[in-house]
Design a protein around this motif. Structure first.
Motif, PDB file in Angstrom:
ATOM      1  N   THR A 124      -4.376  -1.407  -0.713  1.00 43.88           N
ATOM      2  CA  THR A 124      -4.947   0.613  -1.229  1.00 43.88           C
ATOM      3  C   THR A 124      -6.595  -0.123  -1.779  1.00 43.88           C
ATOM      4  O   THR A 124      -6.851  -1.322  -2.032  1.00 43.88           O
ATOM      5  CB  THR A 124      -4.352   1.447  -2.209  1.00 43.88           C
ATOM      6  OG1 THR A 124      -4.287   0.677  -3.641  1.00 43.88           O
ATOM      7  CG2 THR A 124      -2.537   1.385  -1.171  1.00 43.88           C
ATOM      8  N   ILE A 154      -9.042   8.253   3.426  1.00 43.56           N
ATOM      9  CA  ILE A 154      -9.746   7.612   2.456  1.00 43.56           C
ATOM     10  C   ILE A 154     -10.756   7.017   2.231  1.00 43.56           C
ATOM     11  O   ILE A 154     -11.193   7.085   1.177  1.00 43.56           O
ATOM     12  CB  ILE A 154      -8.504   7.631   1.796  1.00 43.56           C
ATOM     13  CG1 ILE A 154      -8.206   6.181   2.017  1.00 43.56           C
ATOM     14  CG2 ILE A 154      -6.594   8.612   2.032  1.00 43.56           C
ATOM     15  CD1 ILE A 154      -6.981   5.216   1.362  1.00 43.56           C
ATOM     16  N   THR A 155     -11.369   6.587   2.928  1.00 46.66           N
ATOM     17  CA  THR A 155     -12.531   5.477   2.836  1.00 46.66           C
ATOM     18  C   THR A 155     -13.572   5.356   4.334  1.00 46.66           C
ATOM     19  O   THR A 155     -12.611   5.792   5.059  1.00 46.66           O
ATOM     20  CB  THR A 155     -12.318   4.407   2.169  1.00 46.66           C
ATOM     21  OG1 THR A 155     -13.359   3.864   1.904  1.00 46.66           O
ATOM     22  CG2 THR A 155     -11.917   3.373   2.670  1.00 46.66           C
ATOM     23  N   ASP A 198       4.198   7.365  -3.716  1.00 52.33           N
ATOM     24  CA  ASP A 198       3.984   7.314  -5.195  1.00 52.33           C
ATOM     25  C   ASP A 198       4.889   6.333  -6.088  1.00 52.33           C
ATOM     26  O   ASP A 198       4.388   4.860  -5.494  1.00 52.33           O
ATOM     27  CB  ASP A 198       4.598   8.967  -5.167  1.00 52.33           C
ATOM     28  CG  ASP A 198       4.603   9.285  -7.047  1.00 52.33           C
ATOM     29  OD1 ASP A 198       3.089   9.213  -7.274  1.00 52.33           O
ATOM     30  OD2 ASP A 198       5.105  10.446  -7.705  1.00 52.33           O
ATOM     31  N   THR A 241      -6.176  -0.147   3.417  1.00 54.70           N
ATOM     32  CA  THR A 241      -5.683   0.711   4.164  1.00 54.70           C
ATOM     33  C   THR A 241      -6.418   1.686   4.060  1.00 54.70           C
ATOM     34  O   THR A 241      -7.099   1.887   3.070  1.00 54.70           O
ATOM     35  CB  THR A 241      -4.292   0.658   3.943  1.00 54.70           C
ATOM     36  OG1 THR A 241      -3.135   0.488   4.099  1.00 54.70           O
ATOM     37  CG2 THR A 241      -4.098   2.404   4.906  1.00 54.70           C
ATOM     38  N   LEU A 245       0.354   5.031  -0.990  1.00 57.20           N
ATOM     39  CA  LEU A 245      -0.480   7.033  -0.569  1.00 57.20           C
ATOM     40  C   LEU A 245       0.642   7.150  -0.161  1.00 57.20           C
ATOM     41  O   LEU A 245       0.039   8.235  -0.260  1.00 57.20           O
ATOM     42  CB  LEU A 245      -0.772   5.838   0.479  1.00 57.20           C
ATOM     43  CG  LEU A 245      -2.192   5.232   0.205  1.00 57.20           C
ATOM     44  CD1 LEU A 245      -3.138   4.043   1.405  1.00 57.20           C
ATOM     45  CD2 LEU A 245      -3.606   5.730  -0.505  1.00 57.20           C
ATOM     46  N   ILE A 246       1.447   7.291   0.312  1.00 52.55           N
ATOM     47  CA  ILE A 246       2.633   8.170   0.509  1.00 52.55           C
ATOM     48  C   ILE A 246       3.847   8.187  -0.473  1.00 52.55           C
ATOM     49  O   ILE A 246       4.558   9.063  -0.090  1.00 52.55           O
ATOM     50  CB  ILE A 246       3.088   7.503   2.151  1.00 52.55           C
ATOM     51  CG1 ILE A 246       3.937   5.775   2.883  1.00 52.55           C
ATOM     52  CG2 ILE A 246       2.032   8.515   2.532  1.00 52.55           C
ATOM     53  CD1 ILE A 246       3.677   6.329   3.291  1.00 52.55           C
ATOM     54  N   ASP A 260      -6.652   5.189   4.826  1.00 57.02           N
ATOM     55  CA  ASP A 260      -5.671   6.385   5.922  1.00 57.02           C
ATOM     56  C   ASP A 260      -4.786   6.957   5.203  1.00 57.02           C
ATOM     57  O   ASP A 260      -3.917   5.659   3.993  1.00 57.02           O
ATOM     58  CB  ASP A 260      -5.345   6.550   7.378  1.00 57.02           C
ATOM     59  CG  ASP A 260      -4.454   5.675   7.918  1.00 57.02           C
ATOM     60  OD1 ASP A 260      -4.650   4.465   6.935  1.00 57.02           O
ATOM     61  OD2 ASP A 260      -4.351   6.321   8.733  1.00 57.02           O
ATOM     62  N   THR A 261      -4.094   8.021   4.886  1.00 59.21           N
ATOM     63  CA  THR A 261      -3.008   8.952   5.001  1.00 59.21           C
ATOM     64  C   THR A 261      -2.427   9.716   5.015  1.00 59.21           C
ATOM     65  O   THR A 261      -3.377  10.194   5.881  1.00 59.21           O
ATOM     66  CB  THR A 261      -3.154   8.338   3.135  1.00 59.21           C
ATOM     67  OG1 THR A 261      -2.018   9.051   2.531  1.00 59.21           O
ATOM     68  CG2 THR A 261      -4.175  10.111   3.498  1.00 59.21           C
ATOM     69  N   ASP A 264       0.767  -1.225   0.122  1.00 58.14           N
ATOM     70  CA  ASP A 264      -0.166   0.020   0.196  1.00 58.14           C
ATOM     71  C   ASP A 264       0.893   1.255  -0.462  1.00 58.14           C
ATOM     72  O   ASP A 264       0.688   2.466   0.868  1.00 58.14           O
ATOM     73  CB  ASP A 264      -1.263   0.047   0.978  1.00 58.14           C
ATOM     74  CG  ASP A 264      -0.451   0.252   2.109  1.00 58.14           C
ATOM     75  OD1 ASP A 264       1.195  -0.537   2.136  1.00 58.14           O
ATOM     76  OD2 ASP A 264      -0.938   0.852   3.650  1.00 58.14           O
ATOM     77  N   HIS A 265       2.322   1.568  -0.267  1.00 59.67           N
ATOM     78  CA  HIS A 265       2.893   2.262  -0.071  1.00 59.67           C
ATOM     79  C   HIS A 265       2.478   3.176  -1.246  1.00 59.67           C
ATOM     80  O   HIS A 265       3.145   4.368  -0.922  1.00 59.67           O
ATOM     81  CB  HIS A 265       4.906   1.649  -0.255  1.00 59.67           C
ATOM     82  CG  HIS A 265       5.194   0.801   0.582  1.00 59.67           C
ATOM     83  ND1 HIS A 265       4.188  -0.738   0.599  1.00 59.67           N
ATOM     84  CD2 HIS A 265       6.132   0.431   1.489  1.00 59.67           C
ATOM     85  CE1 HIS A 265       4.857  -1.330   1.019  1.00 59.67           C
ATOM     86  NE2 HIS A 265       5.839  -0.826   1.834  1.00 59.67           N
TER      87      HIS A 265
END
Length: 260
Positions: A55, A96-97, A29, A77, A26-27, A79-80, A23-24
């Motif tokens: 994600t 984020i959801t 890129d 995941t 999300l932070i 959030d961010t 899920d990387h």
């Protein structure tokens, strides 16, 4: 589906779980080894992992693959953040959801960061946010993996002690599973024995030689943790080396069973 059903899928009783985080994006890129976000599942899903940390975009794009491989679990995941580097720094954290959407997508658990290098006012807001998510998770019967962390800090003794204290706050807020960077074998065992909440231990960024990674996992398992979160220490290595590390870890995880 019940909370117990989803917990048992996420953290099986017949072994220690191996959850591969991908899920990387999300932070981070575009990140090496994850250039195509939908590729890791088919690439690593048959290498004895038990599931993936993903994600929302990945969950939706890979629905057909997971329908054909129902033994693999999905941790979403939700959030961010951008960008906590120092205590009382001007970072920001948000969702984020939501939990209803996670249940609609059919995932087994949700995961949320619990960053603590922020102002006291932000900490109160963070605890309030987590409390609401815990309530929603209980309502929809889906476990929350909560990750206490001092983001961006070196792994000093002070940071390790601090994160252990934050893990206790995560427990008091009602986290169903606590994800924490490996604090050492003794501290992991103490957290397992005292909190009596399943712990999963994060492997973190690619570091050290393969033997170091396997040894850290061995210590984690001896300490009573229910899962290991290993991603970059696998998929950022040369393929054959990554496969060897994962096979060695999987062998260790299958030597343990839990009485639940």
């Amino acid at each position: 589906m019940s909370m117990e059903y989803r917990l048992r899928r996420t953290l099986p009783s017949d072994r220690v779980a191996i959850i591969m985080p991908v899920d990387h994006g999300l932070i981070f890129d575009r990140i090496e080894g994850l250039e195509t976000p939908s590729e890791p599942f088919a690439a690593w899903g048959k290498n004895d992992v038990t599931g993936f940390m993903m994600t929302p975009g990945q969950v939706r794009q890979t629905a057909r693959y997971f329908a054909a491989n129902p033994h693999l679990t999905r941790v979403l995941t939700i959030d961010t953040y951008y960008d906590y580097r120092e205590m009382d720094g001007g970072g920001s954290h948000g969702l984020i959801t939501d939990i209803e959407e996670a249940v609609r997508m059919g995932v087994d658990a949700v995961k949320m960061l619990f960053p603590w290098n922020m102002s006291n006012a932000e900490r109160v807001a963070m605890c309030t946010r987590v409390g609401k998510i815990v309530n929603e998770c209980n309502r929809w019967e889906i476990p929350l993996v909560l990750e206490p962390v001092i983001i961006g800090a070196p792994r000093s003794e002070e940071v390790i002690v601090h994160e252990e204290k934050i893990a206790r706050i995560a427990y008091d807020l009602g986290a169903h599973i606590i994800k924490i960077a490996f604090p050492g074998e003794e501290r992991t065992r103490r957290l397992v024995e005292e909190l009596k909440v399943p712990l999963v231990i994060a492997g973190g960024p690619l570091a050290g030689n393969p033997a170091d990674t396997v040894d850290a996992v061995a210590q984690t398992i001896r300490s009573g943790a229910r899962g290991v979160i290993v991603g970059r220490n696998i998929w950022q290595r040369e393929r054959s080396e990554g496969e060897k590390v994962l096979a060695d870890i999987a062998k260790l995880t299958r030597e343990v069973k839990f009485d639940d």
